[in-house]
Design a protein around this motif. Structure first.
Motif, PDB file in Angstrom:
ATOM      1  N   LEU A 162      52.746  18.396  60.388  1.00  0.00           N
ATOM      2  CA  LEU A 162      52.363  17.170  59.674  1.00  0.00           C
ATOM      3  C   LEU A 162      51.871  17.443  58.254  1.00  0.00           C
ATOM      4  CD1 LEU A 162      50.524  15.300  62.560  1.00  0.00           C
ATOM      5  CD2 LEU A 162      52.848  14.956  61.761  1.00  0.00           C
ATOM      6  N   VAL A 163      51.473  18.678  57.995  1.00  0.00           N
ATOM      7  CA  VAL A 163      50.971  18.995  56.655  1.00  0.00           C
ATOM      8  C   VAL A 163      52.139  19.230  55.675  1.00  0.00           C
ATOM      9  CG1 VAL A 163      50.733  21.519  56.616  1.00  0.00           C
ATOM     10  CG2 VAL A 163      48.927  20.109  55.659  1.00  0.00           C
ATOM     11  N   LEU A 212      46.148  14.611  55.588  1.00  0.00           N
ATOM     12  CA  LEU A 212      46.410  14.355  57.005  1.00  0.00           C
ATOM     13  C   LEU A 212      45.583  13.184  57.514  1.00  0.00           C
ATOM     14  CD1 LEU A 212      46.482  18.026  58.347  1.00  0.00           C
ATOM     15  CD2 LEU A 212      48.400  16.453  58.302  1.00  0.00           C
ATOM     16  N   LEU A 213      44.403  13.043  56.964  1.00  0.00           N
ATOM     17  CA  LEU A 213      43.523  11.931  57.345  1.00  0.00           C
ATOM     18  C   LEU A 213      43.137  11.165  56.087  1.00  0.00           C
ATOM     19  CD1 LEU A 213      40.937  13.543  59.818  1.00  0.00           C
ATOM     20  CD2 LEU A 213      42.782  11.978  60.418  1.00  0.00           C
ATOM     21  N   ARG A 245      49.637  23.008  69.930  1.00  0.00           N
ATOM     22  CA  ARG A 245      48.995  22.670  68.649  1.00  0.00           C
ATOM     23  C   ARG A 245      49.888  22.976  67.449  1.00  0.00           C
ATOM     24  NH1 ARG A 245      42.873  24.690  69.244  1.00  0.00           N
ATOM     25  NH2 ARG A 245      42.595  23.399  67.423  1.00  0.00           N
ATOM     26  N   PHE A 273      34.649   8.311  62.356  1.00  0.00           N
ATOM     27  CA  PHE A 273      35.492   8.119  63.535  1.00  0.00           C
ATOM     28  C   PHE A 273      34.711   7.181  64.441  1.00  0.00           C
ATOM     29  CE2 PHE A 273      36.695  12.303  61.920  1.00  0.00           C
ATOM     30  CZ  PHE A 273      38.066  12.162  61.836  1.00  0.00           C
ATOM     31  N   LEU A 310      46.154  12.600  64.637  1.00  0.00           N
ATOM     32  CA  LEU A 310      44.980  13.471  64.534  1.00  0.00           C
ATOM     33  C   LEU A 310      43.674  12.790  64.946  1.00  0.00           C
ATOM     34  CD1 LEU A 310      45.928  15.300  61.251  1.00  0.00           C
ATOM     35  CD2 LEU A 310      45.848  16.282  63.517  1.00  0.00           C
ATOM     36  N   SER A 311      43.643  11.470  64.934  1.00  0.00           N
ATOM     37  CA  SER A 311      42.374  10.827  65.279  1.00  0.00           C
ATOM     38  C   SER A 311      42.398  10.100  66.615  1.00  0.00           C
ATOM     39  CB  SER A 311      41.934   9.869  64.168  1.00  0.00           C
ATOM     40  OG  SER A 311      42.894   8.872  63.973  1.00  0.00           O
ATOM     41  N   GLU A 361      49.911  19.893  63.815  1.00  0.00           N
ATOM     42  CA  GLU A 361      49.157  19.882  62.545  1.00  0.00           C
ATOM     43  C   GLU A 361      49.920  20.620  61.436  1.00  0.00           C
ATOM     44  OE1 GLU A 361      45.048  20.889  62.889  1.00  0.00           O
ATOM     45  OE2 GLU A 361      44.657  20.460  60.784  1.00  0.00           O
ATOM     46  N   PRO A 362      50.389  21.864  61.699  1.00  0.00           N
ATOM     47  CA  PRO A 362      51.160  22.511  60.628  1.00  0.00           C
ATOM     48  C   PRO A 362      52.424  21.750  60.245  1.00  0.00           C
ATOM     49  CG  PRO A 362      50.838  24.012  62.495  1.00  0.00           C
ATOM     50  CD  PRO A 362      50.197  22.731  62.868  1.00  0.00           C
ATOM     51  N   TYR A 419      60.154  25.878  58.849  1.00  0.00           N
ATOM     52  CA  TYR A 419      59.188  25.352  57.874  1.00  0.00           C
ATOM     53  C   TYR A 419      59.749  25.385  56.453  1.00  0.00           C
ATOM     54  CZ  TYR A 419      55.628  24.397  61.198  1.00  0.00           C
ATOM     55  OH  TYR A 419      54.930  23.809  62.223  1.00  0.00           O
ATOM     56  N   ARG A 444      51.374  17.175  49.542  1.00  0.00           N
ATOM     57  CA  ARG A 444      51.888  18.063  50.602  1.00  0.00           C
ATOM     58  C   ARG A 444      52.766  19.181  50.054  1.00  0.00           C
ATOM     59  NH1 ARG A 444      52.657  12.779  53.626  1.00  0.00           N
ATOM     60  NH2 ARG A 444      50.645  12.600  54.639  1.00  0.00           N
ATOM     61  N   PRO A 469      45.893  26.279  59.929  1.00  0.00           N
ATOM     62  CA  PRO A 469      44.901  25.616  60.786  1.00  0.00           C
ATOM     63  C   PRO A 469      44.190  26.621  61.682  1.00  0.00           C
ATOM     64  CG  PRO A 469      47.139  25.008  61.416  1.00  0.00           C
ATOM     65  CD  PRO A 469      47.253  26.065  60.384  1.00  0.00           C
ATOM     66  N   ARG A 517      50.426  10.290  60.899  1.00  0.00           N
ATOM     67  CA  ARG A 517      49.526  11.459  60.882  1.00  0.00           C
ATOM     68  C   ARG A 517      48.108  11.079  61.296  1.00  0.00           C
ATOM     69  NH1 ARG A 517      53.578  12.520  57.327  1.00  0.00           N
ATOM     70  NH2 ARG A 517      54.058  14.690  56.877  1.00  0.00           N
ATOM     71  N   GLU A 518      47.639  10.019  60.692  1.00  0.00           N
ATOM     72  CA  GLU A 518      46.280   9.533  60.950  1.00  0.00           C
ATOM     73  C   GLU A 518      46.082   9.278  62.454  1.00  0.00           C
ATOM     74  OE1 GLU A 518      43.790   8.739  58.642  1.00  0.00           O
ATOM     75  OE2 GLU A 518      42.505   7.944  60.223  1.00  0.00           O
TER      76      GLU A 518
END
Lengths: 314, 263
Positions: B115-116, A56-57, B109, A17, B259-260, B112-113, A104, A79, A86, B255-256
């Motif tokens: 986006l996964v 995700l990254l 928050r 990062f 989260l960053s 994140e769930p 979901y 996915r 999390p 997503r990237e």
């Protein structure tokens, strides 16, 4: 995907990062059905690693495969195969438990969503609270609901980031038992936790990371590698001269007397202990019982981190 | 499509439980509809329109009146004044909903769930966008229809009321309105990615309502004439602007990036 192929393969995975290198050339494999612990201090790159594996990254360099699909190239397929709990449950407070899961379910395209919701809510003891807004739930109930969410689409790989963090002992135990149950179903679980006792209890293998991979093996093997195998001979009275009986054996090292106990590092206790016991008895020692000194995973962790810091500074 | 529908329903279940959002969505269109109707009510009761001639009106506007008498043209002028007011509804409502939705996801928050899951960036954005655009456009259209109905009851000359259904109004309400909604959502997405308080996001987004307010003031003071050509230009510019902004919104919602780089 239950075969002998690793379900997760990581090769020289790195992620930066800006100027900060969060994950540095980490490589390992995880086998199907394994409970794999990812342990390390805060900022060690555990969450970043999980986020990369959860598509995700993107990694800065290196490659990784999850359930046979390459991260960064087949993310959508990954996915569908994974579930993530999390660190923060991240539930919609204004929605009921059932609405959260139904949402979901739609995101994952789960067929027979009602059946799945009922199954997991009943299993986790939340079925009677299904029509209540999540805002009214306790921390433990939220965590359970988040676990149900992660499992709704029956993923092959489950990432659990601090699953028992902040839970009361009863709720934490329930979650741990649930994870152990999932292991029985043959699901692969990657567990990130600071609770080393939990990791010791649940994980088949653990990886200690601190930016890079510090050590990887089963807790049992790691203990042996670092501390050897220490046997404790409990005697009615431990005399100092008994050490002279034990020390001459080639397979014994580091003998000490502590109160009424003799502690000795023995290479292969199963094979060597009878000889030592015989010698001690012949010398007049009255042995009450013999056991192996079990080091905690926390000791392994502290030792490894100390060595890692030493090598970094050196 | 199922995912987009699920996102829309989820957004509505969440944001409409927020009293401020509910108030904005429910009362803003009511206010904007009631205000011009009140003006028309008082204007129709006034006798000062009797002596109005075309010379009393801006020359470009007189040209738009066609066969209408001076008094009726003045009434049409008043009726048209509020066209731009209706253009504020489709900007403000989606901005409010999107701000609360995205900043809400950040603070609780829940991103994140989400986006996964296999949901795509486009599906998330379209879902969240439509969750703001649908109530905004519906409110605009309902408000417009109520306005037209009210005007029909209060204004004597059917030709004046008929003007409310001419191409100028149709383009403004049914083309420019939705385009403004997309503009509002895109702006809210971009701003929400940088702040952690929905009220701050809304206030910053509010700056982008100012051009519409400026147009309204410009028109009221006679500096700007909102005619068919103006509305068509507005639609064209918004179309380009929306495309560019939506492209940036998609980049921001990767997503990237979330989260960053999101704060």
């Amino acid at each position: 995907m239950m075969n002998n192929e690793p379900i997760i393969q990581i090769k020289n995975l790195s992620r930066s990062f800006g100027d900060i290198l969060a994950v540095d050339r980490v490589s390992f494999v995880i086998n199907p059905g394994e409970v794999f612990g990812l342990l390390g201090p805060n900022g060690a790159g555990k969450t970043t690693t999980v986020r990369m594996l959860a598509a995700l990254l993107e990694p800065t360099s290196g490659e990784a495969y999850v359930a046979g699909f390459q991260i960064g190239k087949e993310d959508q397929k990954i996915r569908r195969k994974i579930g993530l709990l999390p660190e923060a449950p991240g539930l919609y407070d204004a929605l009921t438990a059932e609405q959260n899961l139904a949402f979901y379910g739609a995101m994952y395209g789960v067929e027979e969503i009602s059946r799945q919701i009922k199954h997991y809510l009943e299993f986790l003891g939340l079925w009677n609270r299904r029509h209540e807004p999540v805002a009214t739930f306790s921390k433990g109930m939220r965590q359970k609901l988040a676990i149900a969410r992660a499992l709704l689409h029956e993923p092959e790989v489950l990432f659990l980031d601090e699953p028992t963090s902040g839970l009361d002992p009863q709720a934490a135990r329930l979650v741990r038992e649930f994870i152990a149950g999932l292991k029985g179903e043959g699901r692969t679980i990657i567990l990130c936790t600071h609770n080393l006792e939990e990791a010791d209890r649940l994980c088949d293998r653990v990886a200690f990371v601190n930016g890079h991979l510090v050590a990887l093996d089963s807790p049992k093997v790691l203990r042996r590698k670092i501390f050897g195998r220490k046997v404790v001979f409990h005697l009615v009275e431990a005399k100092t001269e008994f050490t002279q009986v034990v020390e001459p054996f080639d397979f014994v090292s580091e003998v000490q007397v502590v109160e009424n106990k003799i502690l000795a590092s023995v290479e292969d206790p199963e094979k060597n202990n009878p000889e030592v016991i015989r010698a001690l008895v012949e010398e007049g020692a009255e042995i009450q019982f013999v056991g192996e000194l079990r080091r905690r995973l926390e000791d392994v962790y502290l030792e490894l981190m100390k060595s890692a810091e030493g090598s970094n500074n050196g | 499509m199922d995912r987009i529908r699920a996102i829309i329903v989820k957004e509505w279940r969440e944001v409409f439980k927020n009293k401020f959002v509910f108030f904005t969505v429910a009362f803003l269109p009511l206010m904007i509809t009631a205000l011009p109707l009140g003006m028309i009510y008082f204007a129709t009761g006034s006798e000062s329109f009797a002596g109005v001639t075309a010379a009393d009106l801006p020359p470009q506007f007189s040209a738009m009146c066609g066969e209408l008498s001076g008094g009726d043209c003045m009434m049409y002028y008043i009726v048209t004044q509020f066209l731009l007011l209706f253009m504020m509804i489709p900007v403000i409502i989606p901005m409010t909903i999107a701000s609360y939705s995205i900043v809400g996801e950040k603070t609780t928050r829940t991103l994140e769930p989400l986006l996964v899951t296999p949901v795509t960036t486009l599906e998330i954005l379209v879902g969240k966008g439509l969750a703001g655009i649908i109530p905004a456009v519906s409110a605009t259209w309902i408000g417009y229809l109520l306005y037209a109905a009210g005007a029909h009851i209060m204004v004597d000359n059917p030709a004046v009321v008929g003007k409310l259904f001419d191409p100028l109004w149709m383009t403004a309400i049914f083309v420019v309105g939705p385009l403004l909604s997309v503009f509002g959502v895109s702006i809210a997405v971009m701003i929400s990615s940088r702040v952690n308080d929905p009220r701050v996001a809304e206030q910053i987004s509010g700056i982008f309502v100012l051009p519409v307010v400026g147009l309204f003031i410009g028109q009221t003071t006679g500096f700007i004439l909102v005619n068919q050509q103006f509305i068509l230009w507005m639609a064209g510019i918004l179309l380009v602007l929306d495309s560019v902004l939506f492209y940036f919104a998609i980049q921001i919602f990767q997503r990237e990036t979330i989260l960053s780089r999101w704060k």
